[in-house]
Motif scaffolding. Structure first.
Motif, mmCIF file in Angstrom:
data_model
loop_
_atom_site.group_PDB
_atom_site.id
_atom_site.type_symbol
_atom_site.label_atom_id
_atom_site.label_comp_id
_atom_site.label_asym_id
_atom_site.label_seq_id
_atom_site.Cartn_x
_atom_site.Cartn_y
_atom_site.Cartn_z
ATOM 1 N N VAL A 35 1.202 -1.632 0.041
ATOM 2 C CA VAL A 35 -0.168 -0.120 0.519
ATOM 3 C C VAL A 35 1.350 1.224 0.054
ATOM 4 O O VAL A 35 1.326 1.055 0.299
ATOM 5 C CB VAL A 35 -0.881 -0.195 1.369
ATOM 6 N N LEU A 36 0.653 2.541 -0.613
ATOM 7 C CA LEU A 36 0.925 4.242 -0.617
ATOM 8 C C LEU A 36 0.176 4.691 -0.026
ATOM 9 O O LEU A 36 -0.891 4.731 -0.639
ATOM 10 C CB LEU A 36 1.524 4.380 -2.085
ATOM 11 N N ILE A 37 0.549 5.100 0.813
ATOM 12 C CA ILE A 37 -0.307 6.217 1.007
ATOM 13 C C ILE A 37 -0.276 7.428 1.606
ATOM 14 O O ILE A 37 1.083 7.866 1.657
ATOM 15 C CB ILE A 37 -0.796 5.856 2.552
ATOM 16 N N SER A 38 -0.232 8.705 0.907
ATOM 17 C CA SER A 38 -0.231 10.045 1.365
ATOM 18 C C SER A 38 -1.414 10.745 1.369
ATOM 19 O O SER A 38 -2.434 10.608 1.072
ATOM 20 C CB SER A 38 0.095 10.698 -0.397
ATOM 21 N N SER A 39 -0.735 11.734 2.090
ATOM 22 C CA SER A 39 -1.875 12.760 2.538
ATOM 23 C C SER A 39 -0.606 14.188 2.345
ATOM 24 O O SER A 39 0.446 14.342 2.541
ATOM 25 C CB SER A 39 -2.407 12.073 4.000
ATOM 26 N N ALA A 40 -1.713 15.522 3.114
ATOM 27 C CA ALA A 40 -0.927 16.316 3.813
ATOM 28 C C ALA A 40 -0.334 15.991 5.221
ATOM 29 O O ALA A 40 -0.965 15.209 5.671
ATOM 30 C CB ALA A 40 -2.238 17.386 3.673
ATOM 31 N N PRO A 41 0.880 16.902 5.563
ATOM 32 C CA PRO A 41 1.367 16.492 7.252
ATOM 33 C C PRO A 41 -0.085 16.472 7.994
ATOM 34 O O PRO A 41 -0.951 17.450 7.961
ATOM 35 C CB PRO A 41 2.123 17.888 7.342
ATOM 36 N N GLY A 42 -0.168 15.874 8.842
ATOM 37 C CA GLY A 42 -0.478 15.744 10.040
ATOM 38 C C GLY A 42 -2.018 15.060 9.816
ATOM 39 O O GLY A 42 -2.712 15.479 11.110
ATOM 40 N N ILE A 43 -2.538 14.357 9.556
ATOM 41 C CA ILE A 43 -3.881 13.506 9.016
ATOM 42 C C ILE A 43 -3.917 12.519 9.485
ATOM 43 O O ILE A 43 -4.451 12.090 9.542
ATOM 44 C CB ILE A 43 -4.000 13.585 7.301
#
Length: 216
Positions: free
Chosen positions: A44-52
């Motif tokens: 799995v690859l997870i991306s998000s803005a910081p602090g999510i």
């Protein structure tokens, strides 16, 4: 990973830790349970803005599935493949020892690799190349430095380990891909990709109501 437990039961438990990410939890559970159902993990690859909450999501997955868990900070890696391989072997050796040196238990582990900074940096690109081989299945050598009676190293193939990669994006609308410095061959090995978005105002209000009611 957790014999006798259904996806619905695991989903309900994870939802107590991660409110508002039902679709993401479902996809993450599907990927993790493939190791039991089909004999190999879906990475799995997870991306998000910081602090999510990328780290909290992966940690809660490992906790609910009772899987051996290891978090790797990719910013600590040197910019050579040899150093990356050595670092990986050390991390897996510690996890192996915590599993009572049970290779079957270790093969059910979840490894969370968190990237920091520029994905195009020498350190990150080097470790991405190392991850390609690890995700395909690579022999690493495990050892217990505290056990002087055992001089040989134990071989372990990483082909049953589930890897979850995560990194920060500047916005929540950016797509995972080469434009962020992620190697195409690594992307091709990761069928499940999640983008976490901040909770909406209505979700925040629902979260508060659930907490007041004591349901989470």
């Amino acid at each position: 990973m957790t014999p006798g437990r259904t996806k619905d039961a695991l989903f309900a438990e994870m939802s107590k830790y991660m409110f508002g990410y039902k679709e993401e939890i479902g996809l993450l559970l599907d990927a993790a349970m493939s190791n039991t159902l089909m004999g190999f993990p879906q990475h799995v690859l997870i991306s998000s803005a910081p602090g999510i909450g990328r780290g909290a999501l992966v940690t809660s997955l490992a906790h609910c599935m009772q899987a051996p868990f290891c978090h790797l900070d990719a910013s600590r890696l040197c910019n050579t493949s040899f150093a990356a391989t050595h670092y990986q072997s050390e991390a897996l050796s510690k996890l192996w020892i915590s599993c009572g040196k049970d290779l079957n238990k270790l093969s059910r582990s979840i490894i969370h690799v968190e990237f920091f900074g520029d994905m195009r940096s020498a350190a990150n690109l080097s470790y991405q190349k190392e991850l390609v081989s690890l995700l395909k299945g690579k022999i690493v050598y495990l050892k217990d430095d505290s056990d002087t009676s055992v001089m040989h190293k134990t071989q372990f193939n990483t082909n049953h380990v589930m890897f979850v990669l995560s990194y920060c994006t500047d916005t929540t609308t950016d797509e995972c891909g080469d434009n962020h410095g992620i190697l195409p061959e690594l992307i091709n090995l990761i069928p499940t990709r999640l983008k976490l978005k901040p909770l909406t105002t209505s979700q925040h209000m629902e979260l508060i109501r659930e907490m007041i009611a004591g349901r989470i």
